[in-house]
Motif scaffolding. Structure first.
Motif, PDB file in Angstrom:
ATOM      1  N   ARG A  76     -52.444   2.752  45.424  1.00 11.10           N
ATOM      2  CA  ARG A  76     -53.369   3.748  45.804  1.00 11.10           C
ATOM      3  C   ARG A  76     -52.735   5.082  46.384  1.00 11.10           C
ATOM      4  N   SER A  77     -51.427   4.995  46.841  1.00 13.20           N
ATOM      5  CA  SER A  77     -50.833   6.204  47.222  1.00 13.20           C
ATOM      6  C   SER A  77     -49.954   6.995  46.312  1.00 13.20           C
ATOM      7  N   ASP A  78     -49.585   7.978  46.601  1.00 12.40           N
ATOM      8  CA  ASP A  78     -49.042   8.744  45.472  1.00 12.40           C
ATOM      9  C   ASP A  78     -47.535   8.391  45.376  1.00 12.40           C
ATOM     10  N   THR A  79     -47.019   7.636  46.309  1.00 13.70           N
ATOM     11  CA  THR A  79     -45.588   7.031  46.297  1.00 13.70           C
ATOM     12  C   THR A  79     -45.818   5.706  46.568  1.00 13.70           C
ATOM     13  N   VAL A  83     -50.163  -2.548  70.880  1.00 13.83           N
ATOM     14  CA  VAL A  83     -51.467  -2.342  71.700  1.00 13.83           C
ATOM     15  C   VAL A  83     -52.409  -3.423  71.159  1.00 13.83           C
ATOM     16  N   PRO A  84     -53.720  -3.477  71.602  1.00 12.90           N
ATOM     17  CA  PRO A  84     -54.567  -4.234  71.135  1.00 12.90           C
ATOM     18  C   PRO A  84     -55.236  -3.859  69.659  1.00 12.90           C
ATOM     19  N   SER A  85     -55.607  -4.484  69.167  1.00 12.92           N
ATOM     20  CA  SER A  85     -56.165  -4.286  67.876  1.00 12.92           C
ATOM     21  C   SER A  85     -57.102  -3.169  67.910  1.00 12.92           C
ATOM     22  N   GLY A  86     -56.719  -2.176  67.087  1.00 10.77           N
ATOM     23  CA  GLY A  86     -57.815  -1.021  66.863  1.00 10.77           C
ATOM     24  C   GLY A  86     -57.836  -0.089  68.057  1.00 10.77           C
ATOM     25  N   SER A  87     -57.034  -0.401  69.144  1.00 11.63           N
ATOM     26  CA  SER A  87     -56.927   0.372  70.331  1.00 11.63           C
ATOM     27  C   SER A  87     -56.642   1.870  70.097  1.00 11.63           C
ATOM     28  N   SER A  88     -57.524   2.776  70.818  1.00  9.88           N
ATOM     29  CA  SER A  88     -57.540   4.404  70.503  1.00  9.88           C
ATOM     30  C   SER A  88     -56.790   4.789  71.556  1.00  9.88           C
ATOM     31  N   VAL A  89     -56.124   4.167  72.378  1.00 12.08           N
ATOM     32  CA  VAL A  89     -55.502   4.635  73.571  1.00 12.08           C
ATOM     33  C   VAL A  89     -54.141   5.471  73.266  1.00 12.08           C
ATOM     34  N   ASP A  90     -53.960   6.703  73.525  1.00  9.86           N
ATOM     35  CA  ASP A  90     -52.751   7.461  73.180  1.00  9.86           C
ATOM     36  C   ASP A  90     -51.295   6.843  74.165  1.00  9.86           C
ATOM     37  N   GLY A  96     -51.678   5.884  66.101  1.00 10.58           N
ATOM     38  CA  GLY A  96     -52.215   4.829  66.544  1.00 10.58           C
ATOM     39  C   GLY A  96     -52.791   3.635  65.237  1.00 10.58           C
ATOM     40  N   PRO A  97     -53.566   2.854  65.752  1.00 14.60           N
ATOM     41  CA  PRO A  97     -53.867   1.652  64.797  1.00 14.60           C
ATOM     42  C   PRO A  97     -54.849   2.204  63.604  1.00 14.60           C
ATOM     43  N   GLY A  98     -55.670   3.175  64.173  1.00 18.65           N
ATOM     44  CA  GLY A  98     -56.715   3.868  63.171  1.00 18.65           C
ATOM     45  C   GLY A  98     -55.847   4.468  62.171  1.00 18.65           C
ATOM     46  N   ASP A 134     -55.627   3.686  58.079  1.00 17.90           N
ATOM     47  CA  ASP A 134     -56.172   4.693  57.024  1.00 17.90           C
ATOM     48  C   ASP A 134     -55.004   5.240  56.269  1.00 17.90           C
ATOM     49  N   GLY A 135     -53.687   5.118  56.650  1.00 16.01           N
ATOM     50  CA  GLY A 135     -52.522   5.223  55.679  1.00 16.01           C
ATOM     51  C   GLY A 135     -52.402   4.072  54.793  1.00 16.01           C
TER      52      GLY A 135
END
Ligand SMILES: Cc1cc2nc3c(=O)[nH]c(=O)nc-3n(C[C@H](O)[C@H](O)[C@H](O)COP(=O)(O)OP(=O)(O)OC[C@H]3O[C@@H](n4cnc5c(N)ncnc54)[C@H](O)[C@@H]3O)c2cc1C
Length: 483
Positions: free
Chosen positions: A35-38, A365-372, A399-401, A405-406
């Motif tokens: 899916r990626s370009d590389t 970090v916990p799964s999906g955590s949004s803490v910086d 972070g996890p998100g 996404d990547g």
């Protein structure tokens, strides 16, 4: 129809490329969709901060890659891969300017460990000495008759207890911290069984393969694998996200270098309902928060050994590490996290402009955590390297998100391809004699299959052999051995 490939591989991570190579070597025609370009998945490199600073997007340090039987059998060096080793494979800074270290030599490491030295010599030295006999078990699927059952039983006996128990007889703070840091590579509390085995294998590999980095970045591993594949006649199509099987031409076999959930979604009704459901319910572990730094100079570690180390375990003593990992397991981001860091420029100055450095770090970090966690990671480094923050030219935090996404394989930021407790690192994605075959002509080849996470390509290797076995072919020659 004459140009139709025999096999499709979805995903070009190290396992997808490895599977494609083994099948192409056996005479099957393979196309890889990425899916990626590389190519490379979590083994890739990019200028994440400033121009001229090359950061590893995922994996950075490769004890498993350098020891991988598959990688060793391929002409990767001819295609640009060079392993580079720092003078000290691993250092673990402690308060007061002290550090525990893992040296290339068992004897030197044992000497540094003082009263714990004899135990280290006996246990880790023993594994390192017998590595040739153990490699097959470490890199193979679990449920099969091992080549050297007694030696494997010895490792299993020592490796099964949790690190929190194994560390009890150790007398030095250095010995306990070293064990805790190595065990904490698995994203689970130190009180869970199985993580001692990870610690022992990683420690032994420092003496076997030396925890190297790839010159120029981990992308060099993926690029070399891709070059080998293309040299054999295989094809790679980048920029091709596959969401449904109908998007690819019909082939005899499809291999998924994806997570089990994604595989179940892509195959849809090709899998029986109950089996599809079991893959959709596949469980992932905690995530990671990653920070890459562009630095004006080398990290000013108080302990001299840390300045020469390729990898660092930053989190203080064993109790602190246990507390940090326990917090993550209970769903809390620790404000004193256990940080794994790689300073590749110590061995590979090509990663940054002259006199400058890069530093790669992450914590669980916990799964999906949004803490910086950027500040918490920087504070932990500053604690053992005063003046570090003054050297930061730029930083790149994810972070996890953002990680997911990547690369959709990193579900909730999980870099281990699934939970690792209850020995799920070995028995994944489900307890089966053939964990690679998911249905007729459908195979899973990602790190969600044994031997699990790491850049070694061995999940891909075993999945490819499952394909050849199902087609009645000899894996070595690709020739049909039964009708
Ligand atoms: C931050 C981080 C640090 C790590 N550190 C280390 C380390 O130091 N040493 C080490 O050995 N390992 C490390 N690892 C683990 C290691 O990178 C992975 O275990 C390994 O890359 C897994 O390989 P894979 O081929 O199974 O999957 P991946 O490398 O994840 O590759 C999967 C590929 O499939 C592609 N893909 C997914 N879905 C689709 C789709 N539907 N269509 C098309 N393409 C698709 C993705 O884009 C990706 O390229 C780290 C991982 C991360 C993320």
């Amino acid at each position: 129809m004459a140009d139709m490939p025999d096999v499709a591989v979805i995903g070009s991570g190290p396992n997808g490329l490895a599977a494609a190579i083994v099948l192409q070597q056996a005479g099957r025609s393979v196309v890889v969709y990425e899916r990626s370009d590389t190519v490379g998945g979590a083994a890739s490199t990019g200028e994440l901060t400033l121009p001229g600073f090359r950061h590893d997007v995922g994996s950075a340090v490769h004890p498993l890659g350098a020891a991988s039987p598959l990688f060793q059998s391929l002409p990767l060096e001819q295609h640009g891969l060079t392993w580079l080793r720092a003078e000290v494979p691993l250092a673990h800074p402690l308060d007061g300017g002290r550090a525990a270290t893992l040296d290339h030599s068992v004897t030197v490491t044992a000497d540094h460990l003082d009263q714990d030295g004899p135990c280290y010599q006996r246990v880790v030295g023993g594994i390192a000495r017998r590595w040739d006999l153990l490699a097959d078990a470490v890199f193979g699927p679990v449920l099969r008759v091992p080549n050297h059952p007694m030696i494997l039983a010895g490792l299993a006996l020592r490796g099964l207890p949790p690190a929190s128990m194994t560390q009890r007889p150790l007398r030095t703070e250095q010995g306990r911290a070293l064990l805790a840091g190595l065990a904490a590579h698995t994203p689970m509390p130190l009180s869970k069984p199985g993580n001692t085995a990870v610690a022992l294998v990683l420690a032994a590999l420092a003496h076997v393969s030396g925890w190297p980095v790839a010159r120029g970045g981990s992308q060099a591993i993926a690029d070399a694998l891709a070059a080998v594949l293309e040299g054999l006649g295989g094809t790679i199509e980048t920029g091709r996200q596959i969401d449904h099987l109908e998007e690819i031409p019909p082939t005899g076999a499809v291999l998924f270098d994806t997570g089990p959930r994604a595989m179940a979604a892509i195959t849809g009704k090709r899998l029986p309902v109950l089996r599809r459901r079991s893959y959709r319910l596949y469980r992932h572990g905690p995530g990671v928060f990653k920070v890459d730094f562009a630095l004006d100079g080398p990290v000013p570690w108080s302990a001299a050994a840390c300045r020469k180390a390729g990898t660092l375990h930053i989190g203080g003593n064993a109790e602190e590490i246990a507390e940090a990992e326990q917090a993550v397991w209970q769903g809390r981001a620790s404000n004193r996290p256990f940080v794994i860091a790689s300073q590749p420029t110590v061995a590979d100055p090509s990663r940054a402009p002259e006199g400058k450095h890069v530093l790669w770090t992450y914590c669980h970090v916990p799964s999906g955590s949004s803490v910086d966690m950027t500040g918490a990671i920087e504070r932990q480094i500053e604690r053992f390297a005063p003046g570090f923050c003054d050297l930061i030219l730029d930083r790149h935090s994810v972070g996890p998100g953002e990680l997911e996404d990547g690369n959709p394989n990193l579900v909730g930021g999980d870099i281990a391809g699934g939970r690792t407790d209850r020995l799920r690192m070995l028995f994944r994605p489900r307890l089966s004699l053939d964990p690679y075959t998911v249905g007729p002509g459908l195979y899973l080849c990602s790190s969600a299959t044994p031997p699990g996470p790491g850049v070694h390509g061995m999940s891909g290797y075993h999945a490819a052999r499952a394909v050849l076995h199902a087609e009645g072919r000899d894996p070595a020659t690709g020739q049909t051995v039964r009708q």
